[in-house]
Scaffold this motif. Structure first.
Motif, PDB file in Angstrom:
ATOM      1  N   LEU A  91       1.254  -1.243   0.564  1.00 17.89           N
ATOM      2  CA  LEU A  91      -0.202  -0.242  -0.421  1.00 17.89           C
ATOM      3  C   LEU A  91       0.272   1.060   0.007  1.00 17.89           C
ATOM      4  N   PRO A  92       1.457   1.552   1.051  1.00 15.73           N
ATOM      5  CA  PRO A  92       2.979   3.078   0.783  1.00 15.73           C
ATOM      6  C   PRO A  92       3.356   2.607  -0.380  1.00 15.73           C
ATOM      7  N   CYS A  93       3.749   1.547  -1.102  1.00 11.25           N
ATOM      8  CA  CYS A  93       4.397   1.953  -2.079  1.00 11.25           C
ATOM      9  C   CYS A  93       3.064   2.294  -3.627  1.00 11.25           C
ATOM     10  N   ALA A  94       2.212   1.887  -3.268  1.00  9.23           N
ATOM     11  CA  ALA A  94       1.103   2.225  -4.341  1.00  9.23           C
ATOM     12  C   ALA A  94       0.540   3.560  -4.579  1.00  9.23           C
ATOM     13  N   GLU A  95       0.945   4.109  -3.004  1.00 12.86           N
ATOM     14  CA  GLU A  95       0.267   4.990  -2.858  1.00 12.86           C
ATOM     15  C   GLU A  95       1.127   6.588  -3.522  1.00 12.86           C
ATOM     16  N   LYS A  96       2.667   6.374  -3.351  1.00 14.37           N
ATOM     17  CA  LYS A  96       3.418   7.244  -3.846  1.00 14.37           C
ATOM     18  C   LYS A  96       3.449   6.566  -5.194  1.00 14.37           C
ATOM     19  N   ALA A  97       3.528   5.755  -5.456  1.00 18.95           N
ATOM     20  CA  ALA A  97       3.216   5.570  -7.050  1.00 18.95           C
ATOM     21  C   ALA A  97       2.050   6.390  -7.816  1.00 18.95           C
ATOM     22  N   TRP A  98       1.501   6.097  -7.559  1.00 19.42           N
ATOM     23  CA  TRP A  98       0.268   6.679  -7.944  1.00 19.42           C
ATOM     24  C   TRP A  98       0.479   8.207  -7.935  1.00 19.42           C
ATOM     25  N   SER A  99       0.520   9.085  -6.656  1.00 21.58           N
ATOM     26  CA  SER A  99       0.722  10.410  -6.837  1.00 21.58           C
ATOM     27  C   SER A  99       1.775  10.577  -7.535  1.00 21.58           C
ATOM     28  N   ILE A 100       3.393  10.293  -7.888  1.00 21.32           N
ATOM     29  CA  ILE A 100       4.312  10.916  -8.440  1.00 21.32           C
ATOM     30  C   ILE A 100       3.297  10.287 -10.512  1.00 21.32           C
ATOM     31  N   VAL A 101       2.977   9.393 -10.945  1.00 19.88           N
ATOM     32  CA  VAL A 101       3.008   9.291 -12.189  1.00 19.88           C
ATOM     33  C   VAL A 101       1.780  10.671 -12.155  1.00 19.88           C
ATOM     34  N   LEU A 102       0.683  10.966 -11.114  1.00 19.49           N
ATOM     35  CA  LEU A 102      -0.419  11.756 -11.897  1.00 19.49           C
ATOM     36  C   LEU A 102       0.356  13.402 -11.665  1.00 19.49           C
ATOM     37  N   ASN A 103       0.772  13.942 -10.912  1.00 19.71           N
ATOM     38  CA  ASN A 103       2.267  14.428 -10.573  1.00 19.71           C
ATOM     39  C   ASN A 103       2.666  15.023 -12.263  1.00 19.71           C
ATOM     40  N   LYS A 104       3.199  13.648 -11.984  1.00 21.39           N
ATOM     41  CA  LYS A 104       4.360  13.838 -13.785  1.00 21.39           C
ATOM     42  C   LYS A 104       3.265  14.317 -14.755  1.00 21.39           C
ATOM     43  N   MET A 105       2.116  13.753 -14.475  1.00 16.99           N
ATOM     44  CA  MET A 105       1.289  14.312 -15.937  1.00 16.99           C
ATOM     45  C   MET A 105       0.915  15.761 -16.416  1.00 16.99           C
ATOM     46  N   CYS A 106       0.652  16.562 -15.179  1.00 15.49           N
ATOM     47  CA  CYS A 106       0.020  17.551 -14.900  1.00 15.49           C
ATOM     48  C   CYS A 106       1.581  18.857 -15.112  1.00 15.49           C
ATOM     49  N   THR A 107       2.675  18.388 -14.582  1.00 17.88           N
ATOM     50  CA  THR A 107       3.851  19.295 -14.844  1.00 17.88           C
ATOM     51  C   THR A 107       4.262  18.830 -15.987  1.00 17.88           C
ATOM     52  N   LYS A 108       4.520  17.388 -17.166  1.00 16.36           N
ATOM     53  CA  LYS A 108       4.813  17.830 -18.337  1.00 16.36           C
ATOM     54  C   LYS A 108       3.274  18.169 -19.147  1.00 16.36           C
ATOM     55  N   GLN A 109       2.383  18.123 -18.974  1.00 14.20           N
ATOM     56  CA  GLN A 109       1.325  18.527 -19.514  1.00 14.20           C
ATOM     57  C   GLN A 109       1.333  20.400 -19.460  1.00 14.20           C
ATOM     58  N   GLY A 110       1.725  20.685 -18.698  1.00 17.29           N
ATOM     59  CA  GLY A 110       1.513  22.314 -18.281  1.00 17.29           C
ATOM     60  C   GLY A 110       2.451  22.127 -18.717  1.00 17.29           C
ATOM     61  N   ALA A 111       4.093  21.762 -19.120  1.00 16.98           N
ATOM     62  CA  ALA A 111       5.101  22.572 -19.468  1.00 16.98           C
ATOM     63  C   ALA A 111       4.888  22.654 -21.010  1.00 16.98           C
ATOM     64  N   VAL A 112       4.400  21.885 -21.721  1.00 15.64           N
ATOM     65  CA  VAL A 112       4.101  22.059 -23.327  1.00 15.64           C
ATOM     66  C   VAL A 112       2.680  23.120 -23.791  1.00 15.64           C
ATOM     67  N   LYS A 113       1.603  23.695 -22.597  1.00 17.13           N
ATOM     68  CA  LYS A 113       0.834  24.721 -22.720  1.00 17.13           C
ATOM     69  C   LYS A 113      -0.501  23.949 -22.764  1.00 17.13           C
ATOM     70  N   MET A 114      -0.186  22.892 -22.997  1.00 20.90           N
ATOM     71  CA  MET A 114      -1.410  21.941 -23.281  1.00 20.90           C
ATOM     72  C   MET A 114      -2.887  22.237 -22.570  1.00 20.90           C
ATOM     73  N   VAL A 115      -3.827  21.324 -23.102  1.00 18.18           N
ATOM     74  CA  VAL A 115      -5.735  21.805 -21.867  1.00 18.18           C
ATOM     75  C   VAL A 115      -4.671  20.666 -20.895  1.00 18.18           C
ATOM     76  N   GLN A 116      -4.827  21.102 -19.810  1.00 18.70           N
ATOM     77  CA  GLN A 116      -4.668  20.300 -18.176  1.00 18.70           C
ATOM     78  C   GLN A 116      -5.444  19.585 -18.316  1.00 18.70           C
ATOM     79  N   HIS A 117      -5.783  18.894 -17.315  1.00 18.24           N
ATOM     80  CA  HIS A 117      -6.712  17.866 -16.407  1.00 18.24           C
ATOM     81  C   HIS A 117      -7.146  18.748 -15.380  1.00 18.24           C
ATOM     82  N   GLU A 118      -8.764  18.923 -15.224  1.00 20.69           N
ATOM     83  CA  GLU A 118      -9.306  19.697 -14.519  1.00 20.69           C
ATOM     84  C   GLU A 118      -8.429  20.436 -12.626  1.00 20.69           C
ATOM     85  N   CYS A 119      -7.853  18.098 -12.519  1.00 21.89           N
ATOM     86  CA  CYS A 119      -7.127  18.373 -10.913  1.00 21.89           C
ATOM     87  C   CYS A 119      -6.515  18.769 -11.190  1.00 21.89           C
TER      88      CYS A 119
END
Length: 144
Positions: A91-119
Protein backbone atom coordinates in the motif's frame (compact mmCIF):
# COMPACT_ATOMS: atom_id res chain seq x y z
CA UNK A 1 12.15 7.15 3.56
CA UNK A 2 13.63 3.98 2.04
CA UNK A 3 10.25 3.06 0.53
CA UNK A 4 9.90 6.52 -1.02
CA UNK A 5 13.35 6.26 -2.59
CA UNK A 6 12.67 2.72 -3.83
CA UNK A 7 9.43 3.80 -5.55
CA UNK A 8 11.09 6.88 -6.99
CA UNK A 9 13.97 4.83 -8.42
CA UNK A 10 11.54 2.33 -9.88
CA UNK A 11 9.52 5.06 -11.59
CA UNK A 12 12.61 6.87 -12.85
CA UNK A 13 13.83 3.66 -14.47
CA UNK A 14 10.53 3.36 -16.37
CA UNK A 15 10.59 6.99 -17.44
CA UNK A 16 14.15 6.67 -18.76
CA UNK A 17 13.07 3.72 -20.91
CA UNK A 18 10.83 6.18 -22.77
CA UNK A 19 7.76 3.98 -23.08
CA UNK A 20 5.11 5.86 -25.03
CA UNK A 21 1.60 5.23 -26.22
CA UNK A 22 -0.76 7.30 -28.36
CA UNK A 23 -2.04 10.59 -27.03
CA UNK A 24 -5.63 10.19 -28.11
CA UNK A 25 -7.35 6.95 -28.96
CA UNK A 26 -11.12 6.80 -28.95
CA UNK A 27 -12.54 4.62 -26.18
CA UNK A 28 -9.35 4.20 -24.14
CA UNK A 29 -9.54 6.87 -21.44
CA UNK A 30 -12.57 5.23 -19.81
CA UNK A 31 -10.47 4.13 -16.82
CA UNK A 32 -8.94 7.54 -16.23
CA UNK A 33 -8.14 8.76 -13.72
CA UNK A 34 -7.07 5.70 -11.78
CA UNK A 35 -8.26 5.66 -8.18
CA UNK A 36 -5.97 6.27 -5.24
CA UNK A 37 -4.73 2.97 -3.79
CA UNK A 38 -6.28 2.34 -0.38
CA UNK A 39 -6.58 -0.45 2.16
CA UNK A 40 -10.00 -1.22 0.61
CA UNK A 41 -8.84 -1.58 -3.00
CA UNK A 42 -5.26 -2.86 -2.73
CA UNK A 43 -6.56 -6.44 -2.83
CA UNK A 44 -8.28 -5.84 -6.17
CA UNK A 45 -5.25 -3.97 -7.46
CA UNK A 46 -2.99 -6.91 -6.66
CA UNK A 47 -5.46 -9.41 -8.11
CA UNK A 48 -4.97 -7.84 -11.51
CA UNK A 49 -6.51 -4.39 -11.40
CA UNK A 50 -3.16 -2.74 -12.03
CA UNK A 51 -2.45 -4.99 -14.98
CA UNK A 52 -5.81 -4.08 -16.50
CA UNK A 53 -4.64 -0.47 -16.61
CA UNK A 54 -1.31 -1.23 -18.24
CA UNK A 55 -2.81 -3.10 -21.23
CA UNK A 56 -2.82 0.26 -23.02
CA UNK A 57 0.88 -0.33 -23.73
CA UNK A 58 -0.25 -2.56 -26.60
CA UNK A 59 -1.63 0.40 -28.56
CA UNK A 60 0.12 1.37 -31.79
CA UNK A 61 2.32 4.47 -31.92
CA UNK A 62 0.82 7.66 -33.28
CA UNK A 63 1.88 11.20 -34.17
CA UNK A 64 1.20 12.33 -30.59
CA UNK A 65 4.07 10.53 -28.86
CA UNK A 66 5.44 13.69 -27.26
CA UNK A 67 2.20 14.39 -25.43
CA UNK A 68 1.95 12.84 -21.98
CA UNK A 69 -1.57 11.49 -22.23
CA UNK A 70 -4.09 9.69 -20.07
CA UNK A 71 -2.98 6.45 -21.74
CA UNK A 72 0.61 7.12 -20.65
CA UNK A 73 -0.63 7.61 -17.11
CA UNK A 74 -2.69 4.41 -17.16
CA UNK A 75 0.28 2.41 -18.43
CA UNK A 76 2.67 3.87 -15.88
CA UNK A 77 0.29 3.59 -12.94
CA UNK A 78 -0.63 0.03 -13.96
CA UNK A 79 3.01 -1.01 -14.24
CA UNK A 80 3.92 0.70 -10.97
CA UNK A 81 1.03 -0.90 -9.11
CA UNK A 82 1.98 -4.30 -10.47
CA UNK A 83 5.52 -3.81 -9.15
CA UNK A 84 4.24 -2.53 -5.80
CA UNK A 85 2.13 -5.67 -5.41
CA UNK A 86 5.38 -7.64 -5.36
CA UNK A 87 6.71 -5.54 -2.46
CA UNK A 88 6.34 -6.32 1.22
CA UNK A 89 4.71 -2.93 1.88
CA UNK A 90 2.26 -2.87 -1.01
CA UNK A 91 0.00 0.00 0.00
CA UNK A 92 2.64 2.66 0.81
CA UNK A 93 4.43 1.82 -2.42
CA UNK A 94 1.20 1.98 -4.46
CA UNK A 95 0.11 5.28 -2.90
CA UNK A 96 3.44 6.93 -3.65
CA UNK A 97 3.62 5.57 -7.21
CA UNK A 98 0.07 6.76 -7.97
CA UNK A 99 0.88 10.24 -6.68
CA UNK A 100 4.17 10.52 -8.57
CA UNK A 101 2.67 9.49 -11.91
CA UNK A 102 -0.35 11.81 -11.72
CA UNK A 103 1.80 14.75 -10.65
CA UNK A 104 4.19 13.97 -13.51
CA UNK A 105 1.27 14.16 -15.93
CA UNK A 106 0.29 17.60 -14.65
CA UNK A 107 3.87 18.85 -14.86
CA UNK A 108 4.44 17.55 -18.38
CA UNK A 109 1.13 18.80 -19.71
CA UNK A 110 1.77 22.21 -18.19
CA UNK A 111 5.25 22.36 -19.71
CA UNK A 112 3.88 22.03 -23.24
CA UNK A 113 1.04 24.46 -22.56
CA UNK A 114 -1.66 21.95 -23.44
CA UNK A 115 -5.08 21.78 -21.86
CA UNK A 116 -4.61 20.06 -18.54
CA UNK A 117 -6.95 17.81 -16.63
CA UNK A 118 -9.03 19.96 -14.28
CA UNK A 119 -7.39 18.37 -11.23
CA UNK A 120 -3.99 19.67 -12.36
CA UNK A 121 -5.17 23.16 -11.47
CA UNK A 122 -5.03 22.15 -7.82
CA UNK A 123 -1.98 21.21 -5.78
CA UNK A 124 -0.97 18.77 -3.08
CA UNK A 125 -3.71 16.85 -1.32
CA UNK A 126 -6.43 18.80 -3.14
CA UNK A 127 -5.07 17.57 -6.49
CA UNK A 128 -4.89 13.97 -5.32
CA UNK A 129 -8.37 14.11 -3.81
CA UNK A 130 -9.71 15.53 -7.08
CA UNK A 131 -8.21 12.70 -9.15
CA UNK A 132 -9.46 10.12 -6.67
CA UNK A 133 -13.03 11.48 -6.62
CA UNK A 134 -13.17 11.47 -10.43
CA UNK A 135 -12.09 7.84 -10.79
CA UNK A 136 -14.74 5.73 -12.53
CA UNK A 137 -13.44 2.57 -10.80
CA UNK A 138 -12.52 3.39 -7.19
CA UNK A 139 -12.32 -0.30 -6.27
CA UNK A 140 -10.32 -1.42 -9.34
CA UNK A 141 -13.12 -3.87 -10.06
CA UNK A 142 -13.50 -3.24 -13.80
CA UNK A 143 -14.28 -6.16 -16.05
CA UNK A 144 -12.21 -5.30 -19.15
Amino acid sequence: MAMKMQVLLLLVSWFVQGQSVPGSVEGYPEKFPPARPTAKNIGNICKGGGKKLSHYQDLKDSDLLDVYSTQDVLVEVGSALDMCCKQKEQLPCAEKAWSIVLNKMCTKQGAVKMVQHECCGKSGAARENCFDKKSPFPNYDFEN
